[in-house]
Structures are given as C-alpha cells and as structure tokens.
Write a protein that holds these residues in place. Structure first.
Motif, PDB file in Angstrom:
ATOM      1  N   ARG A 177       0.853  -1.196   0.000  1.00 40.98           N
ATOM      2  CA  ARG A 177       0.000   0.000   0.000  1.00 40.98           C
ATOM      3  C   ARG A 177       0.879   1.233   0.000  1.00 40.98           C
ATOM      4  NH1 ARG A 177      -4.791   1.672  -0.099  1.00 40.98           N
ATOM      5  NH2 ARG A 177      -5.628  -0.463   0.008  1.00 40.98           N
ATOM      6  N   ILE A 178       0.848   1.995  -1.094  1.00 39.87           N
ATOM      7  CA  ILE A 178       1.715   3.165  -1.211  1.00 39.87           C
ATOM      8  C   ILE A 178       0.993   4.476  -0.883  1.00 39.87           C
ATOM      9  CG2 ILE A 178       3.210   2.003  -2.870  1.00 39.87           C
ATOM     10  CD1 ILE A 178       1.900   3.692  -5.083  1.00 39.87           C
ATOM     11  N   SER A 179      -0.317   4.418  -0.709  1.00 37.30           N
ATOM     12  CA  SER A 179      -1.084   5.589  -0.277  1.00 37.30           C
ATOM     13  C   SER A 179      -2.437   5.124   0.220  1.00 37.30           C
ATOM     14  CB  SER A 179      -1.256   6.598  -1.423  1.00 37.30           C
ATOM     15  OG  SER A 179      -2.249   6.149  -2.331  1.00 37.30           O
ATOM     16  N   GLU A 180      -3.240   6.066   0.690  1.00 35.29           N
ATOM     17  CA  GLU A 180      -4.587   5.701   1.129  1.00 35.29           C
ATOM     18  C   GLU A 180      -5.427   5.166  -0.018  1.00 35.29           C
ATOM     19  OE1 GLU A 180      -6.432   8.990   3.017  1.00 35.29           O
ATOM     20  OE2 GLU A 180      -4.957   9.141   4.635  1.00 35.29           O
ATOM     21  N   THR A 181      -5.092   5.564  -1.233  1.00 34.72           N
ATOM     22  CA  THR A 181      -5.920   5.205  -2.397  1.00 34.72           C
ATOM     23  C   THR A 181      -5.232   4.272  -3.376  1.00 34.72           C
ATOM     24  OG1 THR A 181      -5.135   7.196  -3.540  1.00 34.72           O
ATOM     25  CG2 THR A 181      -7.175   7.391  -2.266  1.00 34.72           C
ATOM     26  N   GLN A 182      -3.975   3.852  -3.119  1.00 35.01           N
ATOM     27  CA  GLN A 182      -3.214   3.070  -4.094  1.00 35.01           C
ATOM     28  C   GLN A 182      -2.540   1.854  -3.464  1.00 35.01           C
ATOM     29  OE1 GLN A 182      -1.030   6.856  -4.766  1.00 35.01           O
ATOM     30  NE2 GLN A 182      -0.662   5.970  -6.799  1.00 35.01           N
ATOM     31  N   VAL A 183      -2.633   0.746  -4.169  1.00 32.01           N
ATOM     32  CA  VAL A 183      -1.793  -0.412  -3.873  1.00 32.01           C
ATOM     33  C   VAL A 183      -1.105  -0.834  -5.165  1.00 32.01           C
ATOM     34  CG1 VAL A 183      -3.165  -1.271  -1.938  1.00 32.01           C
ATOM     35  CG2 VAL A 183      -3.661  -2.076  -4.272  1.00 32.01           C
ATOM     36  N   ILE A 184       0.027  -1.514  -5.012  1.00 33.16           N
ATOM     37  CA  ILE A 184       0.707  -2.111  -6.158  1.00 33.16           C
ATOM     38  C   ILE A 184       0.963  -3.577  -5.845  1.00 33.16           C
ATOM     39  CG2 ILE A 184       1.824   0.070  -6.784  1.00 33.16           C
ATOM     40  CD1 ILE A 184       4.470  -1.177  -5.657  1.00 33.16           C
ATOM     41  N   ASN A 185       1.087  -4.370  -6.872  1.00 29.66           N
ATOM     42  CA  ASN A 185       1.508  -5.760  -6.740  1.00 29.66           C
ATOM     43  C   ASN A 185       2.937  -5.884  -7.232  1.00 29.66           C
ATOM     44  OD1 ASN A 185      -0.923  -6.790  -5.681  1.00 29.66           O
ATOM     45  ND2 ASN A 185      -1.823  -6.888  -7.728  1.00 29.66           N
ATOM     46  N   TYR A 186       3.733  -6.651  -6.507  1.00 29.86           N
ATOM     47  CA  TYR A 186       5.165  -6.705  -6.806  1.00 29.86           C
ATOM     48  C   TYR A 186       5.692  -8.127  -6.636  1.00 29.86           C
ATOM     49  CZ  TYR A 186      10.195  -5.749  -6.324  1.00 29.86           C
ATOM     50  OH  TYR A 186      11.554  -5.750  -6.465  1.00 29.86           O
ATOM     51  N   VAL A 187       6.459  -8.571  -7.628  1.00 29.45           N
ATOM     52  CA  VAL A 187       7.104  -9.880  -7.589  1.00 29.45           C
ATOM     53  C   VAL A 187       8.606  -9.692  -7.745  1.00 29.45           C
ATOM     54  CG1 VAL A 187       7.320 -12.145  -8.685  1.00 29.45           C
ATOM     55  CG2 VAL A 187       5.078 -11.043  -8.546  1.00 29.45           C
ATOM     56  N   ASN A 188       9.346 -10.224  -6.799  1.00 31.24           N
ATOM     57  CA  ASN A 188      10.807 -10.242  -6.834  1.00 31.24           C
ATOM     58  C   ASN A 188      11.231 -11.687  -7.086  1.00 31.24           C
ATOM     59  OD1 ASN A 188      13.563  -9.653  -6.392  1.00 31.24           O
ATOM     60  ND2 ASN A 188      13.369 -10.087  -4.207  1.00 31.24           N
ATOM     61  N   LEU A 189      12.078 -11.929  -8.096  1.00 31.23           N
ATOM     62  CA  LEU A 189      12.377 -13.309  -8.440  1.00 31.23           C
ATOM     63  C   LEU A 189      13.861 -13.550  -8.708  1.00 31.23           C
ATOM     64  CD1 LEU A 189      12.888 -13.498 -11.763  1.00 31.23           C
ATOM     65  CD2 LEU A 189      10.406 -13.266 -11.812  1.00 31.23           C
ATOM     66  N   TRP A 190      14.220 -14.811  -8.680  1.00 30.51           N
ATOM     67  CA  TRP A 190      15.555 -15.281  -9.057  1.00 30.51           C
ATOM     68  C   TRP A 190      15.376 -16.538  -9.871  1.00 30.51           C
ATOM     69  CZ3 TRP A 190      18.035 -19.964  -8.166  1.00 30.51           C
ATOM     70  CH2 TRP A 190      19.400 -20.005  -8.444  1.00 30.51           C
ATOM     71  N   LEU A 191      16.037 -16.581 -11.047  1.00 31.63           N
ATOM     72  CA  LEU A 191      15.978 -17.762 -11.908  1.00 31.63           C
ATOM     73  C   LEU A 191      17.315 -18.499 -11.875  1.00 31.63           C
ATOM     74  CD1 LEU A 191      14.065 -16.308 -15.006  1.00 31.63           C
ATOM     75  CD2 LEU A 191      13.123 -17.391 -12.943  1.00 31.63           C
ATOM     76  N   ASP A 192      17.263 -19.756 -12.206  1.00 34.57           N
ATOM     77  CA  ASP A 192      18.422 -20.651 -12.146  1.00 34.57           C
ATOM     78  C   ASP A 192      19.632 -20.060 -12.875  1.00 34.57           C
ATOM     79  OD1 ASP A 192      20.158 -22.947 -12.249  1.00 34.57           O
ATOM     80  OD2 ASP A 192      18.391 -24.210 -12.005  1.00 34.57           O
ATOM     81  N   TYR A 193      20.805 -20.243 -12.285  1.00 35.38           N
ATOM     82  CA  TYR A 193      22.026 -19.738 -12.919  1.00 35.38           C
ATOM     83  C   TYR A 193      22.504 -20.642 -14.053  1.00 35.38           C
ATOM     84  CZ  TYR A 193      24.607 -23.322 -10.325  1.00 35.38           C
ATOM     85  OH  TYR A 193      25.070 -24.521  -9.826  1.00 35.38           O
TER      86      TYR A 193
END
Length: 490
Positions: free
Chosen positions: A316-332
C-alpha cells in the motif's frame, strides 16, 4: 503471579502482583500495569515463570503471543524472554523470543524438521535496553506459513515459515529463561505475557500498545503517491563477501543514496533484518535468498512458486493506491559465458534455456494469475533472471556479445505477457546504453544485462531508469543494481 482468563476461549494473559506465597521466590516492581516480574540484578532469586504445558498453550497451529520488556543492561546477551525450546540451539524445535547480544531482541523458530529461522533486528531501531517499556509480539499463521514480528505495536517484519506449521514441543513455556534455572535468566523486567490460539490482526496489536502507552503505531500514508523508486539488487551473499559488516554497510549506503522506496533483494542471506532496520523499512523474507523491503506497508504476501525463486507482495503506497510486486531469481544454469566460449549455436543456446529458467518463469507467471486479474492495480516484476534480453542481443549490438543475436526465451516470454522492460523502454539503444549488470567484479566473464525491472498497468509509466554500480570506495556486489522511477496517474 496472576493468570487471567478472558472470555475468549484459550486466551491466556499472565500479569504479576506480589502475593505472599511467591514472596520468597519472586521479586516484583512497578510494571506496565500493576506489578512486573523483576529478574534484574536487584532480585535475590531470578527464577523463570512456568506458564503451562502444551494442553493450555496450543502451539500446534496458529497463535499470537506478546510480552512487555524493560532492561537497562547495555549488553543483554542471548537470554530467553519467552521460550518452549529446550536449548538455544537453532535446530531444537519450538519458538523463542529473546534478548539479543546487541541490546535488541530476536526471534528463533523451527519445528525441528524444516529450516530454522531467526529474526535479529538492530538496537538502533529496536532497542529493549534503554530503560523503557517495549512491547514485543509475534503471530504465527500456520495455514499461510507466515510469522509476523511486531515491535511497540508496529509490524516490522514478515517471514515465510517454509513449512514450520507446528511449533509445539511438549516442553513447558517459560518466561524469563528457556529452562527452569537462573544461569541463563534474562536481566530485566517482564510484564503482561499474552497468548491466544489464533492470529491477531495488526490493529489488535497496535491497540495493545496504545492501551498502555497512549501512542498509536501505524503507517501515515499520503492520499496519493505520484512517484516511487523501485530497486532490484542482488547483494552478493548478503553483502558479506567484502567484509562481514563492511559489505553490509556499503549495501545500505548504495540503497540510501539511490532513494529507493521499495527494494527487491536477492541473496539476502542473513543481512535482511539489519539492512531493513538501517533503512527504517518494512521487511518481508520469503526465503534465505529473496526478500522485499519497503518504505510503505506490506499489506499482503502471496504464495507463488518456490520460496527460493519468488517473493510476492501487495504494497500500500497511499490511502488510495496499492501495487503488486514480484521479486524473483531464476536458475544460474546454463552458464551463458561457457556457452558463448564453446561457440554453441544460437539454436542450442536458446534450447538449453527451456528446462531451467524458461520453465521456472512460466510457472511463476502462471501463479501470478491473481495479479493479472486485478486490472486496475499496477504490477511490477524485478529480479536476477540470470539470462539476457532479446532487446539487448540485437544485430546492431552483436559485437558486444561474441557475435550472437539471441531471442532469449525469458525476455520474449515477459514481452508476450504484456510487460514492459523499464530500462530498455527509456534507453532503446543497446549499443549506446548496454547496461551490463553482470558483472561488476568478473570483468573477464561475458558482460551483459541479467537484472531487470518489468512493469504493466494503465496508470503507471517508467520515467527514469539507471544501473547503479558505483560506491565511493568499492561497490559491494558482483551484480549492479537497477532502479526505475515510476509515475502514477490518478
């Protein structure tokens, strides 16, 4: 000792007074409400209090517990505040809230078969040794595999427990020690221990702190946030490779200078709590590898793919806004540098992506369907993809990449799913702006971009994006960091 049983079933609240029958064994002083248990050096006997066996305090599933603590000891040592463990060994089953050597507190937990977890914040942000009363609490959601930690009514960290659903041990629960003796007893005051066999809400825990202090701990958000700075940063083995403490300090300095609001961290490896505290940010740890740190409250976490590969949250970045966020790591694997040195064909290189990175990314995107369904919510994906981009490995730029022009399956897949590559959107020429995030240290290896920040959404736009690989003395990671500034429309 006085044990109160409120109307709600299986809730236990332990408060302290000074009845005659306990006079020889316990010492009591003024507490947060009434009397507190005195285990300081002023107490003749410093015995822990036995709260109960497993039948009265059921830790086999979800629960919430809290305790008030006060000490002036500058070096508190590792001393249990509340514990049903039989020792201080991480591998031993159970949960322990304890004082920490640095003057803060910590939480250790495991069921004895799954991974052992610890949360160790800093005394700079979360002291308990300043002579003031502090409220420490945890909630364990067995259904969601999630532990939340609270300091003075504020959720400071959220951990994925990775299978630790049952923290029951059959041992007594002790207040002030982990066993029934004085050898390892905490040096300070303890008051108002509470336990209930369900997950308390953040509001309930904030209420508890406010009730006894008059202070309401909750995020103060603007009505609308016009911009955020989102960073992706693989910090190289917890930032420790260039010094156990020096490396971590340099990671913090890089992040602070960037003014990042939200960080998707890779290779967190034990440094997350310290870095988040140095920033004053909310902290979500999905695995030893992946975490999210945020200036803004982490409203919800999501179980997507494997914990080592994916960390997802609604913020939640404000009273009126949310964001969805994915942080990932893929195989080396496969290692692109080796493929290029071996002069494999384009077809061979692209084909070898499919069983590892492409397969993982396909599964991750499949699990992200709830995010795709939320049409009005901006969606961000960042991470260490360990593979290149078809937007970089072009005909014009092939001299940078051993003469190869590649349609990298992972970047093509992201484009097909509707994501924009924030850096390449703003810097479309890969010759002029190659953005070689790998590697800041291995200059004899193939240099190319493997760290990305993608996004989608009608009301969000990338306005600035850059690679960060500088520090006044030495950059602390083998990966450059990426940061993009996003603007939002109302």
């Amino acid at each position: 000792m006085f044990v109160a049983w409120p109307l709600q079933a299986k809730e236990v609240v332990v408060t302290f007074d000074n009845p005659a029958e306990f006079y020889e064994k316990y010492r009591f002083v003024d507490g947060i409400e009434g009397k507190a248990l005195d285990l300081s050096s002023d107490a003749y006997h410093r015995n822990p209090v036995t709260v109960g066996q497993i039948d009265s305090l059921d830790m086999a599933g979800s629960f919430s517990l809290g305790i008030w603590v006060n000490t002036t000891s500058r070096e508190t040592g590792l001393k249990a505040l509340v514990s049903n463990k039989r020792s201080y060994e991480m591998k031993d089953a159970g949960i322990m809230l304890s004082a920490q050597e640095n003057g803060s507190w910590c939480v250790y937990f495991t069921d004895g078969t799954n991974w052992q977890w610890d949360y160790r914040p800093t005394v700079e942000r979360q002291p308990i040794n300043d002579g003031k009363w502090h409220f420490l609490a945890v909630t364990h959601n067995a259904d969601k595999d999630e532990m939340k930690m609270y300091y003075d009514g504020l959720n400071v960290a959220t951990y994925c427990t990775n299978g630790n659903k049952c923290l029951a041990t059959g041992n007594p629960l002790y207040i002030g020690n982990h066993i029934d003796d004085q050898w390892h007893s905490f040096e300070g005051l303890l008051d108002r221990f509470s336990f209930i066999d369900r997950v308390k809400s953040e509001a309930e825990i904030a209420d508890e702190y406010e009730r006894f202090t008059g202070i309401r701990r909750e995020a103060r958000l603007p009505y609308f946030t016009p911009e955020i700075n989102l960073m992706e940063f693989n910090i190289f083995h917890g930032g420790h490779e260039l010094g156990e403490q020096v490396g971590v300090n340099r990671v913090v300095e890089v992040i602070k200078k960037s003014h990042a609001d939200i960080i998707g961290m890779i290779e967190t490896y034990g440094a997350g709590a310290e870095i988040a505290d140095a920033l004053g940010y909310y902290f979500y740890l999905r695995s030893s590898n992946l975490s999210i740190m945020s200036k803004y409250p982490i409203e919800q976490t999501w179980d997507m793919f494997q914990p080592f590969n994916t960390c997802a949250a609604t913020i939640r970045i404000s009273e009126t806004q949310v964001i969805n966020y994915v942080n990932l790591w893929l195989d080396y694997r496969p290692i692109t540098d080796e493929q290029v040195r071996a002069r494999l064909s384009v077809e061979e290189i692209e084909q070898q992506e499919l069983p590892t990175r492409y397969r993982e990314l396909t599964a991750i995107l499949g699990d992200m369907q709830p995010f795709f369904d939320q049409k009005g919510v901006p969606l961000f994906v960042s991470g260490d993809f360990n593979s290149g981009s078809h937007l970089d490995w072009t005909e014009e730029a092939k001299h940078l990449f051993g003469g190869y022009v590649l349609k990298w399956p992972t970047s093509v897949l992201m484009e097909k799913r509707g994501f924009k590559d924030s850096y390449r959107e703003l810097h479309p020429d890969p010759v002029k702006d190659p953005c070689l995030t790998w590697s800041t240290m291995s200059k004899l290896d193939l240099q190319y971009r493997i760290d990305f920040i993608y996004y989608m959404g009608d009301k969000v736009k990338a306005v600035r994006s850059e690679m960060l690989d500088k520090h006044p003395i030495r950059f602390p990671s083998d990966h450059a960091a990426m940061i993009t500034t996003f603007s939002f429309k109302k």
